[in-house]
Design an enzyme around this catalytic site. Structure first.
Site, mmCIF file in Angstrom:
data_model
loop_
_atom_site.group_PDB
_atom_site.id
_atom_site.type_symbol
_atom_site.label_atom_id
_atom_site.label_comp_id
_atom_site.label_asym_id
_atom_site.label_seq_id
_atom_site.Cartn_x
_atom_site.Cartn_y
_atom_site.Cartn_z
ATOM 1 C CG ASP A 125 -0.939 8.194 -1.456
ATOM 2 O OD1 ASP A 125 0.017 8.902 -1.842
ATOM 3 O OD2 ASP A 125 -0.910 6.949 -1.461
ATOM 4 C CG ASP A 178 3.723 10.855 -2.860
ATOM 5 O OD1 ASP A 178 4.315 10.761 -1.777
ATOM 6 O OD2 ASP A 178 3.565 9.888 -3.635
ATOM 7 C CD GLU A 179 2.366 8.504 1.988
ATOM 8 O OE1 GLU A 179 1.310 8.012 2.455
ATOM 9 O OE2 GLU A 179 3.358 7.812 1.681
#
Length: 368
Positions: free
Chosen positions: A14, A108-109
């Site tokens: 993350d 983003d993860e």
């Protein structure tokens, strides 16, 4: 302890305050300052906040007005989604150096299954450390990671040492980790469910574990068996590198509330055009059209219609959206409209498991 289900080596990576960190990296004058991406206009909503802003209670999905009230020195920055996508691709390229089993959740993860990996490294902990260092070297941004036997625990673990940290929950630590966990930390337990659990005397994983399957089914319906399993470390969802979307949509929040349906139809045309573009780009069609209406008092309403055939064309999408708009009288002035398409032609596609992956789904003694 011994588990009666397959164990994997899963990493959840993350990025730390991704959008805000990108802005601070690209503009050194913003480093160390409280910034919010988005939310700068009268009706704006914060997309992301730097850690400096979070100390003042600024969070994503918060109105810009409230964010500014909480943090008077807050700096609003216009989102640059093309830049975020560019960096996200760099990060994913790093992931694929280690495994092809990468399941992105957002820009983003992502989850990574490194049970069998390209580096031949038996330690998922060391792999996560390497990945985070490579991301820092290549993008200048930090990431956090959680490592454990399944996706559920890895995701929870990734929050423990944020920012720029990681946590491993080894197989022998899983049960104690889950028993000690605040029920609000369980992925899938939202505010409403947490309040219901509190009323039933469930405050920790240990409290949840004392409840029978029948009790959980009775009080939480289909989710009962999920809660029963995950608190015992059982979560069999695999990392799916080819996630199939269940719906595709587009929406717009307006700078001024709309009261006239004529103006709404004009906005719907733009939204339908954007939806058509996304459908064609992804080679997707669908049958169920849903019109999303958010009123000025923030109440939300959806209206849906299922057609007997798959569509992608803007004209048909717009025609159905208009029909749904006029289906019943509007309750108030409108601040947001959205159109989504579900019941997609992707739902019959099956993600094929490799023979190698099948061989891994056995009880193993793991070195994390």
């Amino acid at each position: 302890m011994e588990f009666d289900f397959p164990l994997r080596k899963i990493i959840h990576v993350d990025m730390d305050a991704f959008y805000a960190s990108v802005e601070q990296h690209d503009n050194p004058e913003l480093k160390g300052k409280p910034i919010a991406v988005g939310g700068g206009s009268k009706r704006g909503v914060v997309s992301a906040a730097s850690y400096e802003a979070r100390k003042f209670g600024v969070r994503s999905a918060m109105s810009g007005y409230i964010a500014q009230r909480n943090c008077p020195d807050l700096i609003f920055v216009k989102p640059r989604y093309e830049r975020y996508i560019e960096i996200s691709k760099q990060v994913r390229k790093v992931f694929f150096e280690y495994t092809d089993l990468v399941e992105p959740l957002s820009l983003d993860e992502a989850y990574l299954d490194v049970t069998k990996n390209k580096k031949g490294n038996p330690s998922a902990t060391l792999i996560a450390k390497e990945i985070r260092q490579k991301i820092l070297d290549e993008t200048g941004l930090t990431a956090s990671a959680g490592i454990s036997i399944n996706k559920f625990i890895a995701k929870i673990a990734s929050d423990h040492n944020k920012p720029n940290g990681q946590k491993t929950v080894n197989p022998e630590e899983v049960i104690q980790f889950l028993e000690d966990l605040d029920i609000r930390k369980f992925y899938g337990v939202g505010k409403v469910t947490a309040e219901k659990m509190y009323k039933l005397g469930i405050f920790t994983g240990n409290d949840l574990k004392t409840k029978s399957l029948d009790f959980l089914d009775e009080n939480f319906g289909k989710s009962g068996s999920y809660y029963y399993d995950v608190v015992r470390g059982k979560h069999l969802s695999e990392v799916k590198p080819d996630r199939i979307p269940k719906s595709v949509g587009a929406e717009r929040t307006f700078s001024e509330n709309l009261s006239s349906e004529i103006f709404m139809l004009e906005r719907l045309e733009h939204i339908a055009n954007e939806l058509e573009r996304r459908l064609l780009k992804s080679n997707i069609a669908g049958k169920t059209i849903t019109l999303k209406i958010k009123y000025s008092d923030f109440t939300l309403q959806t209206r849906s219609k299922t057609l007997p055939y798959f569509i992608t064309e803007k004209a048909l999408i717009l025609e159905t959206a208009k029909e749904l708009l006029y289906q019943q009288e509007l309750q108030n002035s409108v601040r947001l409209l959205g159109i989504s398409l579900a019941n997609l032609n992707t739902e019959d596609k099956k993600i094929k498991k490799s023979d190698d992956l099948k061989k891994l789904l056995v009880q193993l003694k793991f070195d994390f």
